[in-house]
Enzyme design. Sequence first.
Site, PDB file in Angstrom:
ATOM      1  N   CYS A  80       0.946  -1.170  -0.113  1.00 26.59           N
ATOM      2  CA  CYS A  80      -0.075  -0.037  -0.066  1.00 26.59           C
ATOM      3  C   CYS A  80       0.994   1.314  -0.158  1.00 26.59           C
ATOM      4  O   CYS A  80       1.570   1.556   1.061  1.00 26.59           O
ATOM      5  CB  CYS A  80      -0.914  -0.050   1.286  1.00 26.59           C
ATOM      6  SG  CYS A  80      -1.339   1.497   1.903  1.00 26.59           S
ATOM      7  N   CYS A 120       0.162   3.947   2.827  1.00 28.29           N
ATOM      8  CA  CYS A 120       0.752   3.396   3.957  1.00 28.29           C
ATOM      9  C   CYS A 120       2.423   3.627   3.996  1.00 28.29           C
ATOM     10  O   CYS A 120       2.535   4.059   5.129  1.00 28.29           O
ATOM     11  CB  CYS A 120       0.676   1.978   4.171  1.00 28.29           C
ATOM     12  SG  CYS A 120      -1.000   1.401   4.176  1.00 28.29           S
TER      13      CYS A 120
END
Lengths: 103, 301
Positions: free
Chosen positions: A31, A34
């Site tokens: 991700c 993230c």
Amino acid sequence: MEIKVITKETFETEVLQTKEPVLVDFFAEWCGPCKMLAPILHEIAEEKNDLKICKLDIDQDVDLALEYGVQAVPTMILFRQGEAAQKIVGLCSKDELLQQLNL
Amino acid sequence: MEQYDVIIIGAGTAGLSAAIYAARSGKRTLVLEGKSCGGQIINAKAVVNYPGIKQISGVDFAMGLYEQAVEAGAKVLFQKAVRMELADQKKIVATAKQNYACSAVILAMGAKNRPLGLEREAELTGSGVSYCATCDGAFYKGKKTAVVGGGNTALEDALVLSEYCQKVTLIHRRDSFRGEWQTVQELKERSNVEILTDTVVTALEGDRQLTGIRVRNLKQEKEWVLPVHGLFAAVGQIPQSDLVRDLVELDDYGYIKADESCRTSLPGIFAAGDCRTKEIRQLATAAADGVTAALAACQLA
């Protein structure tokens, strides 16, 4: 304080049984947002001694993530006395994050 | 007050490139960023035009820059610069939290793409909606695309896309173009280019990926759906120069005036990347600006 990597095995002791507020970053290795969030959380961890920050890889413990209604990454949940008190979904700035968490 | 040699405002490609060079020159270097690091490039799924790197995701590129800057010794703080002032030979940069002093400032606040203002536009950005044909056009090879805008950027985007897209529809809300007449003629001659004037986009279609756009002809009051996989918005950029509006010279559009060495109208203040006046705004030119500004700043600091 250092950011701790937790799993469902350590979740109980590291989060639910901790007296101080714990911010859990539900993340995934793949991700992008993230990754962008990581340095921001790192800075908060350095500044806030009264807040514990943990991160949990949702791909390792998907059941736990689902139990707390995590359907997108990053999702951050602030636990107070073992209860999920606040939830933030998505990448946001440090100011927004602290404001939404009332920290 | 915390003292630095160089303070860089903005942790995008220009700012972090400047940080790498300033820190490696042994200067005490601070980078202030109000959002997350990386700037606009973090929205790019794949960067394929940065010389020397065949392919990398925008996020990985940004994180690489960030780590490189920090490892070189720069301090990156997630605080938004809210005020800047001059005091004797020093420059003071203030955030909501505290004030920082330095000898040289590099302004690298970047620019924001002007959005079209459509519902779900942010959600579909990177999934069909793009603000840079040069960057993302190649992902739409052989597909149908549309470009919105009436200036030179829109015209050139349409021209570039028509080289490899199945069809390109150029959409403009007025009946004539601001951009160059010659480019408009060139577009008219291309068989795979359709030009819709007096037309606006009213809605985006598609669940997780753009599949079409709803358009409306303002004169005929007619609305219909155009199937496209890519929509390129070229309706201008908004330079993020508010911080220094009253301090350094800006051009009519709000870009910070700076020369080839990135010097602004005020000594000791430099501008790098998308927020400064220049012709080409690409990843590589942002990095180049950062390097140029940092080395010029290091001579003062």
